[in-house]
Every structure is written in C-alpha cells, then in structure tokens.
Design a protein around this motif. Structure first.
Motif, PDB file in Angstrom:
ATOM      1  N   GLY A   1       0.829  -1.179  -0.086  1.00  0.00           N
ATOM      2  CA  GLY A   1      -0.133  -0.048  -0.004  1.00  0.00           C
ATOM      3  C   GLY A   1       0.865   1.342  -0.135  1.00  0.00           C
ATOM      4  N   SER A   2       0.056   2.445   0.175  1.00  0.00           N
ATOM      5  CA  SER A   2       0.939   3.747  -0.212  1.00  0.00           C
ATOM      6  C   SER A   2       0.018   4.886   0.579  1.00  0.00           C
ATOM      7  CB  SER A   2       1.156   4.079  -1.662  1.00  0.00           C
ATOM      8  OG  SER A   2      -0.306   3.911  -2.170  1.00  0.00           O
ATOM      9  N   GLY A   3      -0.638   4.463   1.875  1.00  0.00           N
ATOM     10  CA  GLY A   3      -1.386   5.596   2.201  1.00  0.00           C
ATOM     11  C   GLY A   3      -2.460   6.123   1.401  1.00  0.00           C
ATOM     12  N   VAL A   4      -2.836   7.386   1.516  1.00  0.00           N
ATOM     13  CA  VAL A   4      -3.835   8.016   0.956  1.00  0.00           C
ATOM     14  C   VAL A   4      -3.424   8.087  -0.436  1.00  0.00           C
ATOM     15  CG1 VAL A   4      -5.579   9.881   0.487  1.00  0.00           C
ATOM     16  CG2 VAL A   4      -5.175   8.991   2.930  1.00  0.00           C
ATOM     17  N   GLU A   5      -4.010   7.802  -1.640  1.00  0.00           N
ATOM     18  CA  GLU A   5      -3.571   7.786  -2.897  1.00  0.00           C
ATOM     19  C   GLU A   5      -4.518   8.619  -3.867  1.00  0.00           C
ATOM     20  OE1 GLU A   5      -3.221   4.591  -6.765  1.00  0.00           O
ATOM     21  OE2 GLU A   5      -3.712   3.954  -4.959  1.00  0.00           O
ATOM     22  N   LEU A   6      -3.932   9.444  -4.578  1.00  0.00           N
ATOM     23  CA  LEU A   6      -4.616  10.302  -5.384  1.00  0.00           C
ATOM     24  C   LEU A   6      -4.210   9.859  -6.724  1.00  0.00           C
ATOM     25  CD1 LEU A   6      -3.663  13.792  -3.979  1.00  0.00           C
ATOM     26  CD2 LEU A   6      -5.130  12.210  -3.097  1.00  0.00           C
ATOM     27  N   ARG A   7      -5.534  10.045  -7.718  1.00  0.00           N
ATOM     28  CA  ARG A   7      -5.457   9.837  -8.990  1.00  0.00           C
ATOM     29  C   ARG A   7      -6.087  10.642  -9.871  1.00  0.00           C
ATOM     30  NH1 ARG A   7      -4.268   4.514 -11.208  1.00  0.00           N
ATOM     31  NH2 ARG A   7      -3.681   3.102  -9.641  1.00  0.00           N
ATOM     32  N   GLU A   8      -5.555  10.969 -11.092  1.00  0.00           N
ATOM     33  CA  GLU A   8      -6.477  11.779 -12.250  1.00  0.00           C
ATOM     34  C   GLU A   8      -6.656  13.123 -11.484  1.00  0.00           C
ATOM     35  OE1 GLU A   8      -9.817   9.743 -13.835  1.00  0.00           O
ATOM     36  OE2 GLU A   8      -8.909   7.902 -13.803  1.00  0.00           O
ATOM     37  N   VAL A   9      -5.727  13.734 -11.122  1.00  0.00           N
ATOM     38  CA  VAL A   9      -5.760  14.996 -10.290  1.00  0.00           C
ATOM     39  C   VAL A   9      -5.950  16.053 -11.478  1.00  0.00           C
ATOM     40  CG1 VAL A   9      -5.004  16.653  -8.668  1.00  0.00           C
ATOM     41  CG2 VAL A   9      -4.562  14.098  -8.417  1.00  0.00           C
ATOM     42  N   ARG A  10      -6.737  17.059 -11.400  1.00  0.00           N
ATOM     43  CA  ARG A  10      -7.260  18.097 -12.277  1.00  0.00           C
ATOM     44  C   ARG A  10      -7.321  19.233 -11.297  1.00  0.00           C
ATOM     45  NH1 ARG A  10      -9.124  13.658 -15.159  1.00  0.00           N
ATOM     46  NH2 ARG A  10      -8.799  13.709 -17.474  1.00  0.00           N
ATOM     47  N   TYR A  11      -6.710  20.390 -11.909  1.00  0.00           N
ATOM     48  CA  TYR A  11      -6.881  21.687 -11.236  1.00  0.00           C
ATOM     49  C   TYR A  11      -7.406  22.454 -12.377  1.00  0.00           C
ATOM     50  CZ  TYR A  11      -6.166  26.177  -9.191  1.00  0.00           C
ATOM     51  OH  TYR A  11      -6.294  27.416  -8.629  1.00  0.00           O
ATOM     52  N   ARG A  12      -8.774  23.296 -12.132  1.00  0.00           N
ATOM     53  CA  ARG A  12      -9.435  23.970 -13.102  1.00  0.00           C
ATOM     54  C   ARG A  12      -9.633  23.448 -14.224  1.00  0.00           C
ATOM     55  NH1 ARG A  12     -10.407  29.265 -11.586  1.00  0.00           N
ATOM     56  NH2 ARG A  12      -9.414  29.846  -9.647  1.00  0.00           N
ATOM     57  N   GLY A  13      -9.847  22.204 -14.338  1.00  0.00           N
ATOM     58  CA  GLY A  13     -10.222  21.318 -15.626  1.00  0.00           C
ATOM     59  C   GLY A  13      -8.895  20.715 -16.413  1.00  0.00           C
ATOM     60  N   ARG A  14      -7.617  20.993 -15.966  1.00  0.00           N
ATOM     61  CA  ARG A  14      -6.493  20.345 -16.492  1.00  0.00           C
ATOM     62  C   ARG A  14      -5.942  19.524 -15.678  1.00  0.00           C
ATOM     63  NH1 ARG A  14      -4.816  23.921 -20.616  1.00  0.00           N
ATOM     64  NH2 ARG A  14      -5.827  25.981 -20.853  1.00  0.00           N
ATOM     65  N   LEU A  15      -5.549  18.299 -16.473  1.00  0.00           N
ATOM     66  CA  LEU A  15      -4.858  17.277 -15.746  1.00  0.00           C
ATOM     67  C   LEU A  15      -3.429  17.481 -15.381  1.00  0.00           C
ATOM     68  CD1 LEU A  15      -5.115  14.112 -14.997  1.00  0.00           C
ATOM     69  CD2 LEU A  15      -4.179  13.808 -17.294  1.00  0.00           C
ATOM     70  N   VAL A  16      -2.941  17.307 -14.207  1.00  0.00           N
ATOM     71  CA  VAL A  16      -1.801  17.494 -13.387  1.00  0.00           C
ATOM     72  C   VAL A  16      -1.017  16.423 -12.936  1.00  0.00           C
ATOM     73  CG1 VAL A  16      -2.180  20.000 -12.955  1.00  0.00           C
ATOM     74  CG2 VAL A  16      -2.778  18.480 -11.337  1.00  0.00           C
TER      75      VAL A  16
END
Length: 515
Positions: free
Chosen positions: A237-252
């Motif tokens: 595992g890896s703790g809390v995992e984030l995926r497909e993170v977009r800021y103001r509509g743009r993938l980062v």
C-alpha cells in the motif's frame, strides 16, 4: 468551510479484478494450484488485482500475488483483465502481512497459553516486525505472525514482550529468533488500543472529489483509501492515494502516493512498513458515501494532534476545507508506528503532500532512528506525453532552468528546486523541498529520482538489502525529455527521543507550486 466553497464526494468503482474474480480465475488456471501444491483454492490468500496503466481498458494488464499461508509460499500472476486464467506464473518472495483474521486467531492461541499474564491488564498489540517465520531443516518455512504483550504494571519491569505464534500448530514461541527489541524499555506513553482497529464495515475503495468555488470547479480527483492503495498484491500500500488530479479542468497528476516507507535504527534494525492498514482517529462530520469516508465540519485530529490517545471514532479518509485548502487525511499503522497520510490542495493550485510520524507505547522507538518516506508523483501535465524536468540552482542570480534529459537521481542542496512542465504549453509544477525533509544518508539512498513512466514500476519490490529502497534498479538511461515522466521524492525524518530536534512532531513533505 467557506460559504462559497463546496466539497462534493461521490463513490466510483475501481478498474481491475475483485478478490472473488481473481479467486475464480485461479481455480480455472492450469498451473497455479500445482505450482503451490494446493488442491483447494479457498485456502489461498487472494486480494484484488488493480488494472495497470494510465487508461486501463478491458484488456489492461495486471499483476497479483497468490499466497498459501499453510505452505508459506506465493506465486505472482502477470496477465490481462480479459483472460486472467491465462496469466503467466512466476515465483514470488512476497509474504503479505498478517490479516485481521490471522491476528485474531493468533491472539486467541496466545491468551490460552499458560505463560500469558494472568493479571487481566495485559494488552495484545501489533508489534514490529509483523512476522517471525521459522525455517525447517528441509528448507520449508512456517508462517508465524508476531504479537506484542504490553503489561504496564509488570513487577519485573519487563513491560513489553514480543512472541511468534504458529497458528497451524497452536503454539507460541516466547523467544523468537531475530526479534531485536529492548523489552525493559517503555518508549512513548500512548497506550495502544490492541490488535483490533474498528471493524471494517465495507464502504467504497475510492471516491471522486470535487471542490467548487461558486460555479468554478477548482479540483477534481479520485481518492483511494489506504486499504486499497497501490501497490498491493504484491506491495504494502501507499497511504492515501490520489489519481487523475485536475486543477481548473487541466490534468496535472495521474497518480500520487507513498509506495515505500522505511525505518532504520542506528543499531542496525530496519523495517519496510505497511502503508495500507487504517487505524482510528478523531474526525467529526457526515459520511456522504458510506463507511470510511467523512466530510468534516472541523479539522480532523490524528495521533499527531492528540499525542495522548490511540483512539477515535473514525477510520478511513477524512476531508476538511478550511477556507483556503482542502485537507485529505488518514491515519495508518504498522506495528506500533502510527503515520499521518496527509494531502493539502490549495485553492490557488498548490499541492502540499505531507507525512507525519508517531508511535504508541513500545520497546524500541526511544532508540535513535530515521524514517524515510518515498512519494511517487506521476506527472501528466496537459496529458501523459511531452513533459520535461528542469533543475534550478538559485544563487545571487537565478540561472536558466537546466533540462534533465536522461533518467537520473539527485540530492537536495540549498537553493535547489525542480520543475516539471509541458513543453508546448509551459504549464507545470515547481517542486520545492520542505523545510524538514533532510537529505539522504546511506540507508535513505537519495532524495529524488527522475524516471520514464512504466506501468509496473509502482514500487521497488523490496529486494533489499535491509529493506533499503532500490529505486536505482529503474535507472537505465532512458530519455525523459518530452516524455511521460515520474518523479520519486524522498523525505527523511530523524528521531532522537532523548535529544528532540526543533522539527520533531512536524509533518514532512515538499511543496508543489503551479507554474
């Protein structure tokens, strides 16, 4: 939460094979049962298999470990989601940490042993290491989960004992070889809650989170809870995992998590820690999608904010917006260690990954040691391809960024930072080291690795020696100029309980600043 900011949480299914689907595939596979010399697939430990790749389809690849606890053996399957019964079989050295059911069974055997303390005040808890397997003369091994016994009023002063339990034989080894602890010490003062976290009542493995300021969508991302975080099966595992993170509509960011979590003591003991076992903390609010996901009306409090308590009424992932940023937090445990897995997403686009370190009463952490957390950032600025990594060394005059064109590793230095940006649009993120992140010693290996993306390179496989991070095995001089890039960032936390550092008790982690 600010009146004009709203946080929306929705359950989303994950791509991949469920544990039951994989078990059915194993039963149909012509080679798995014979490789493990097992007739009944129901006796095997099989977890879900996540789909690999950026946009997994029905025929996406997967990797999974099938483990036989009775024989203490495992094989790895490598196949595709559409034909898992045709997966390739490979030998595997992976040994999953003890499950909740294993620990409950082991604790019952321990409490029935005539040497178990009879005063009624003993607490049975998860220690380190989680296993103390025993090799037989013929080369086979016996799986033996470990358990800690905490007796605060023990007249001899030996407050901690660590034992190994052979659940198949129903036997307790009170002096297991290889367990290096000073049992007369009682480090920390928070009494452990015992082997039981809150009962897992299900709930989704991942959710989609949206942060809106009025009608403007600031953030849109998937959040995976620790119990389902990648990599698992194999992996821890890896703790809390984030995926497909977009800021103001743009993938980062396509993926961001902490797949490697190590600790080294100056006297030589090392551990590779589990980052998937959720434990309880304090979080008040509502549960919009069911058990394990809480939208808080006040800041959640882990053991770092409540150092005298290893309890709480919540277990999972908590969200809280303070008017400037969204905090995403969970508390995880590995033996007596307690970790805060924490992300801060600012309304201005800044991302602050954070990790915190604590422990319950134990016989070891008062010895000098270092924690090493390795974040993996799969940057996809404006999409997967065409990204570049650049280094900036500030001085009296700020020089032009220097592109890094081949896979390599770097150390932190005063005034040094990096940036990942899309070569066409120029957009991206600067990576600024955190003030408490320190610099790697020999065991920590390095501070950053810059790699070309490969779906299976989610963790190093823990090949050793001494659990040491082996990310260098991925360095093969591939081009990362205008490519799909991954950045590994290591934070190193020094802990000397007798001589506390000014930063002790602080969270570590970098700051990702939008360009």
């Amino acid at each position: 939460m600010s009146d004009d900011v709203s946080v929306i949480i929705e359950a989303v299914p994950r791509a991949g094979l469920s544990a039951e689907q994989l078990r059915q595939a194993v039963a149909r596979h012509p080679g798995v049962l014979s490789a493990l010399e097992v007739a009944d697939p129901d006796r095997l430990t099989i977890g879900p298999a996540a789909a690999l790749g950026h946009d997994p389809g029905e025929n996406a690849p997967f990797r999974a470990t099938v483990f036989d606890p009775a024989g203490n053996r495992a094989v790895e399957l490598r196949g595709t989601l559409d034909r898992p019964e045709r997966a390739e079989i490979r030998p595997s050295a992976h040994r999953p940490p003890p499950s909740h059911d294993e620990l409950i069974e082991a604790a019952a055997i321990l409490r029935a042993d005539p040497h178990f303390p009879a005063d009624g005040e003993a607490i049975v808890y998860r220690p380190m290491p989680p296993l103390a397997d025993l090799e037989n003369p013929d080369g086979t091994t016996v799986r033996r989960p470990t358990l800690g016994i905490y007796t605060p009023n023990e007249p001899t002063g030996v407050r901690h004992r660590i034992v190994a339990v052979d659940t198949a034989a129903g036997a307790v080894d009170w002096t297991p070889a290889g367990i290096d602890v000073r049992m007369h010490h009682d480090c920390e003062h928070t009494v452990p809650e015992g082997i039981d976290p809150l009962a897992d009542r299900g709930g989704p493995d991942q959710v989609r989170v949206r942060v809106l300021s009025g009608a403007t969508e600031l953030w849109n991302l998937l959040v995976v809870r620790p119990r389902a975080s990648a990599p698992q099966n194999p992996g821890v595992g890896s703790g809390v995992e984030l995926r497909e993170v977009r800021y103001r509509g743009r993938l980062v960011l396509r993926q961001a998590h902490v797949p490697i979590l190590n600790v080294e003591y100056e006297q030589g003991t090392t551990f590779r820690d589990d980052a998937s076992t959720e434990t309880r903390f304090s979080a008040g609010g509502t549960d919009p999608v069911g058990w394990g996901w809480r939208l808080c009306d006040r800041p959640p409090r882990t053991i770092l904010e409540r150092p005298d308590s290893d309890s709480g009424g919540f277990q999972g992932v908590a969200f809280h917006h303070d008017g400037d940023e969204l905090r995403i937090v969970s508390e995880i445990q590995a033996g007596w260690y307690r970790y805060a897995s924490d992300w801060r997403l600012g309304d201005d686009g800044t991302i602050r990954p954070r990790f915190g370190f604590a422990a319950t009463a134990n016989p070891m952490t008062c010895m000098v040691h270092r924690h090493h957390a390795y974040w993996r950032f799969d940057f996809d600025i404006e999409g997967a391809a065409n990204d570049v990594i650049e280094q900036i060394d500030q001085g009296p005059i700020v020089p032009d960024p220097v592109p890094i064109i081949r896979e390599t590793t770097r150390r932190r230095a005063p005034g040094r930072y990096w940036q990942v940006r899309d070569k066409s649009s120029g957009r991206g993120f600067q990576i600024h080291p955190g003030p408490f992140d320190d610099t790697a010693d020999a065991y920590g290996v390095s501070d950053l690795w810059f790699l070309r993306h490969h779906p299976a390179e989610l963790e190093d496989g823990n090949p050793g020696p001494r659990d040491r991070a082996a990310l260098g095995r991925f360095l093969n001089s591939e081009s990362i100029d205008g490519a799909n890039v991954v950045v590994w960032y290591a934070g190193h936390y020094y802990h000397d309980q007798a001589h506390p550092q000014p930063h002790q008790g602080e969270l570590i982690g970098p700051e990702l600043v939008p360009i």
